[in-house]
Scaffold this motif. Structure first.
Motif, mmCIF file in Angstrom:
data_model
loop_
_atom_site.group_PDB
_atom_site.id
_atom_site.type_symbol
_atom_site.label_atom_id
_atom_site.label_comp_id
_atom_site.label_asym_id
_atom_site.label_seq_id
_atom_site.Cartn_x
_atom_site.Cartn_y
_atom_site.Cartn_z
ATOM 1 N N PRO A 2 -55.679 119.280 24.899
ATOM 2 C CA PRO A 2 -54.210 119.006 24.583
ATOM 3 C C PRO A 2 -53.759 117.632 24.651
ATOM 4 C CG PRO A 2 -54.241 120.029 26.465
ATOM 5 C CD PRO A 2 -55.584 119.711 26.157
ATOM 6 N N ALA A 3 -52.394 117.700 24.148
ATOM 7 C CA ALA A 3 -51.535 116.449 23.967
ATOM 8 C C ALA A 3 -51.359 116.054 25.664
ATOM 9 C CB ALA A 3 -50.350 116.530 23.384
ATOM 10 N N PRO A 4 -51.180 114.785 25.895
ATOM 11 C CA PRO A 4 -51.023 114.370 27.379
ATOM 12 C C PRO A 4 -49.544 115.260 27.904
ATOM 13 C CG PRO A 4 -51.335 112.615 25.946
ATOM 14 C CD PRO A 4 -51.168 113.863 24.900
ATOM 15 N N ARG A 5 -49.898 115.493 29.207
ATOM 16 C CA ARG A 5 -48.709 116.372 29.882
ATOM 17 C C ARG A 5 -47.499 115.223 30.066
ATOM 18 N NH1 ARG A 5 -46.987 116.787 35.138
ATOM 19 N NH2 ARG A 5 -46.228 118.831 35.891
ATOM 20 N N ASN A 6 -46.424 115.995 29.830
ATOM 21 C CA ASN A 6 -45.001 114.917 29.849
ATOM 22 C C ASN A 6 -44.550 115.246 31.410
ATOM 23 O OD1 ASN A 6 -42.505 113.858 30.013
ATOM 24 N ND2 ASN A 6 -42.305 114.309 27.695
ATOM 25 N N GLY A 7 -44.801 114.648 32.338
ATOM 26 C CA GLY A 7 -44.436 114.663 33.520
ATOM 27 C C GLY A 7 -42.956 114.650 33.786
ATOM 28 N N PHE A 8 -42.246 113.823 33.209
ATOM 29 C CA PHE A 8 -40.912 113.549 33.093
ATOM 30 C C PHE A 8 -40.225 114.896 32.724
ATOM 31 C CE2 PHE A 8 -36.848 112.725 31.005
ATOM 32 C CZ PHE A 8 -36.006 111.743 32.095
ATOM 33 N N LYS A 9 -40.645 115.387 31.776
ATOM 34 C CA LYS A 9 -39.963 116.687 31.354
ATOM 35 C C LYS A 9 -40.231 117.714 32.282
ATOM 36 C CE LYS A 9 -40.039 119.818 27.283
ATOM 37 N NZ LYS A 9 -40.699 119.924 25.814
ATOM 38 N N ALA A 10 -41.466 117.875 32.939
ATOM 39 C CA ALA A 10 -41.748 118.700 33.852
ATOM 40 C C ALA A 10 -40.974 118.687 35.111
ATOM 41 C CB ALA A 10 -43.198 118.861 34.067
ATOM 42 N N ALA A 11 -40.557 117.688 35.453
ATOM 43 C CA ALA A 11 -39.977 117.134 36.763
ATOM 44 C C ALA A 11 -38.536 117.624 36.606
ATOM 45 C CB ALA A 11 -39.955 115.583 36.941
ATOM 46 N N LEU A 12 -38.038 117.324 35.119
ATOM 47 C CA LEU A 12 -36.400 117.873 34.791
ATOM 48 C C LEU A 12 -36.525 119.635 35.131
ATOM 49 C CD1 LEU A 12 -35.236 115.678 31.690
ATOM 50 C CD2 LEU A 12 -34.957 115.472 34.349
ATOM 51 N N ARG A 13 -37.511 120.050 34.718
ATOM 52 C CA ARG A 13 -37.509 121.439 34.562
ATOM 53 C C ARG A 13 -37.401 121.868 36.150
ATOM 54 N NH1 ARG A 13 -41.969 122.805 30.005
ATOM 55 N NH2 ARG A 13 -40.632 122.953 28.059
ATOM 56 N N ASP A 14 -37.970 120.970 36.991
ATOM 57 C CA ASP A 14 -38.269 121.534 38.518
ATOM 58 C C ASP A 14 -37.058 120.985 39.287
ATOM 59 O OD1 ASP A 14 -40.711 122.582 37.962
ATOM 60 O OD2 ASP A 14 -41.789 120.810 38.574
ATOM 61 N N ASP A 15 -35.831 120.344 38.519
ATOM 62 C CA ASP A 15 -34.802 120.074 39.085
ATOM 63 C C ASP A 15 -35.005 118.867 39.915
ATOM 64 O OD1 ASP A 15 -32.091 120.524 38.996
ATOM 65 O OD2 ASP A 15 -32.157 121.289 41.029
#
Length: 261
Positions: A2-15
């Motif tokens: 798949p496309a590379p994971r967006n760690g920034f987006k994931a971190a925002l989701r984790d607050d």
């Protein structure tokens, strides 16, 4: 694959609270230096920095070497530039001057492929897909794109409740400088009336369950925004660091010379 994971987006989701730096010098070399300092994210400014798509690409490539995350701000939220920014490999964009839910919904469609959006399909030619070496890019890219919209006017604030409901908007950034000008305090984003408005907007974004973002080189203000719940906060700029640092260096040296005299 798949496309590379967006760690920034994931971190925002984790607050998580993510600290950033604005890049406006338009150079890959300085982008790499600044990103290597350990910021969670750095923003490549195509709105006010002297950038074109090639200089943005060079900075995105340099930032990728550091472990920091590249956020790109286009000059406008138009399809053609968003398409190019995503194709060169940026996964997070901050779109300026959003003033309505319809405008926010339009850029949300511009950064996603059909049938959910209208991003043009050119991945086979693009760095984003490792030049077609990521076989599942088209089916996975949308999930890793992070769309941040910037609200920085009275019109934008008036529409904030509706903007916060737009599907595909992953965070809302409050722009104090343009907001100050629109409120009649041009060049004075620290004015109490501006700050009251900024804080009210941040509270509303946080209450809606969306990540809130802001930029301030005043560290005390930045810390207060984090305390309010802001989760992507830029605490300065490459231009400010260079201009301020060089001035202080000269002032300190001249001050020392006077002391010796």
């Amino acid at each position: 694959m798949p496309a590379p994971r967006n760690g920034f987006k994931a971190a925002l989701r984790d607050d998580r609270c993510l600290l950033g730096l604005w890049l406006a010098l338009g150079e890959g070399y300085t982008a790499e230096i600044c990103a290597g300092a350990g910021f969670d994210w750095v923003l490549v400014d195509g709105e006010h920095g002297p950038n074109d798509i090639r200089s943005i690409m060079r900075q995105v490539q340099a930032i990728a070497l550091t472990g920091s995350h590249a956020v790109v701000r286009p000059p406008v939220g138009e399809d053609w530039i968003l398409k190019q920014i995503l194709d060169i490999g940026a996964q997070t964009v901050l779109v300026p001057m959003i003033e309505s839910a319809a405008q926010a919904a339009s850029v949300a469609r511009a950064v996603r492929y059909a049938p959910d959006g209208r991003r043009g399909i050119g991945a086979a030619l693009a760095r984003a897909s490792a030049f077609n070496r990521i076989p599942d890019y088209l089916s996975s890219a949308d999930d890793e794109i992070c769309l941040l919209v910037q609200v920085e006017s009275r019109a934008g604030l008036a529409a904030l409740d509706e903007i916060l409901t737009v599907e595909g908007v992953d965070g809302v950034f409050v722009g104090p400088a343009d907001l100050a000008a629109d409120l009649g305090y041009r060049g004075n984003p620290g004015h109490p009336a501006v700050q009251e408005t900024v804080r009210a907007a941040l509270r509303k974004i946080v209450a809606a369950g969306k990540p809130a973002g802001i930029l301030s080189s005043d560290l005390a203000l930045s810390q207060s925004y984090v305390a309010l719940g802001a989760r992507f906060v830029a605490i300065g700029s490459d231009v400010g660091i260079l201009a301020g640092g060089t001035r202080r260096l000269l002032e300190d040296f001249r001050g020392g010379m006077k002391g010796e005299a």
